[in-house]
Scaffold this motif. Sequence first.
Motif, PDB file in Angstrom:
ATOM      1  N   LYS A   1       0.812  -0.806   0.138  1.00  0.00           N
ATOM      2  CA  LYS A   1       0.114   0.250   0.096  1.00  0.00           C
ATOM      3  C   LYS A   1       0.590   1.264  -0.266  1.00  0.00           C
ATOM      4  O   LYS A   1       2.021   0.786   0.302  1.00  0.00           O
ATOM      5  N   PRO A   2      -0.360   2.817  -1.042  1.00  0.00           N
ATOM      6  CA  PRO A   2       0.863   3.623  -0.882  1.00  0.00           C
ATOM      7  C   PRO A   2       1.852   4.175   0.937  1.00  0.00           C
ATOM      8  O   PRO A   2       0.401   4.254   1.733  1.00  0.00           O
ATOM      9  N   ASP A   3       2.389   4.505   1.319  1.00  0.00           N
ATOM     10  CA  ASP A   3       2.765   5.207   2.450  1.00  0.00           C
ATOM     11  C   ASP A   3       1.729   6.389   2.104  1.00  0.00           C
ATOM     12  O   ASP A   3       2.080   6.897   1.761  1.00  0.00           O
ATOM     13  N   GLU A   4       1.250   6.901   3.625  1.00  0.00           N
ATOM     14  CA  GLU A   4       0.330   7.641   3.690  1.00  0.00           C
ATOM     15  C   GLU A   4       0.500   8.750   3.576  1.00  0.00           C
ATOM     16  O   GLU A   4       0.649  10.341   3.110  1.00  0.00           O
ATOM     17  N   SER A   5       2.233   9.020   4.359  1.00  0.00           N
ATOM     18  CA  SER A   5       2.764  10.417   4.601  1.00  0.00           C
ATOM     19  C   SER A   5       3.158  11.278   2.949  1.00  0.00           C
ATOM     20  O   SER A   5       3.317  11.932   2.630  1.00  0.00           O
ATOM     21  N   THR A   6       4.037  10.167   2.156  1.00  0.00           N
ATOM     22  CA  THR A   6       4.248  10.005   1.169  1.00  0.00           C
ATOM     23  C   THR A   6       3.939   9.454   0.053  1.00  0.00           C
ATOM     24  O   THR A   6       4.441  10.609  -1.650  1.00  0.00           O
ATOM     25  N   GLY A   7       2.931   8.627   0.464  1.00  0.00           N
ATOM     26  CA  GLY A   7       2.167   8.396  -1.360  1.00  0.00           C
ATOM     27  C   GLY A   7       3.401   7.547  -2.352  1.00  0.00           C
ATOM     28  O   GLY A   7       3.007   6.556  -3.371  1.00  0.00           O
ATOM     29  N   LYS A   8       4.296   6.517  -1.671  1.00  0.00           N
ATOM     30  CA  LYS A   8       5.615   6.108  -1.926  1.00  0.00           C
ATOM     31  C   LYS A   8       4.877   4.781  -1.804  1.00  0.00           C
ATOM     32  O   LYS A   8       4.281   4.252  -1.019  1.00  0.00           O
ATOM     33  N   ARG A   9       5.288   3.797  -2.634  1.00  0.00           N
ATOM     34  CA  ARG A   9       5.005   2.050  -2.409  1.00  0.00           C
ATOM     35  C   ARG A   9       6.147   1.796  -2.189  1.00  0.00           C
ATOM     36  O   ARG A   9       7.000   1.572  -2.954  1.00  0.00           O
TER      37      ARG A   9
END
Length: 222
Positions: free
Chosen positions: A67-75
């Motif tokens: 899931k994408p990291d909520e703080s950065t949007g990165k996977r």
Amino acid sequence: MVGGAFVAAVGSGLLVCLTARAALDGEKTPIEIADEYYGTHFGDVKGWVQGQYRDVAPPPGAAPRSKPDESTGKRLGRIYVTYTKLNQMTQRYYAGRTSMVVDLAEPLRVQAALAVLLRNRNHHLDENAEPKGAMFDLAQTDRFDVGTAVDYSQRYDDVAYWRIRGREQQLIDFLGGARSDTGEPYRTENVVRGVAKENPQGRRFHAAATELWGQLQPYTGY
């Protein structure tokens, strides 16, 4: 702006500090060392801008979903790597492993090299003690695989972790065996095994590594 992978490589506060310190001391920076020893291109800003290094293909089994990291949007995921270090004085090798949180959208081979580079500088927390001394060459990347355990405590949920544990022990055995197994004369710089003989998951680790990379050495546990 430089390419995303280059940003990921030099964006670490730790790596920036190491680079600045080396530059002030008139030494090669970690980025320059990585490029020279591992054949990577951390320092080629123009190349990253032109997208020359985004097509580095991951090895089989190294494309987990997360899931994408909520703080950065990165996977984000975790890369696991085995490596070797040669002791120039004794001509014996040390085999080890390390891991690092990575951006799954960026070239994995580059991030594997960075993980080994940071481990080589003794700035990465791991389970095993790292041999120190000027007589050791820089660590050389062996194999790597990727899982989703951003939280290291969840590593046993990653098949990639099983594989790298098995690969580490096979590599130690291939190079001559840990000192705890062989006694004198020593054949490697590994004082103890990577996977204890009595480890109940030893065969699972061995089989997982063999399935992906082939058997480097027969199983040596109980």
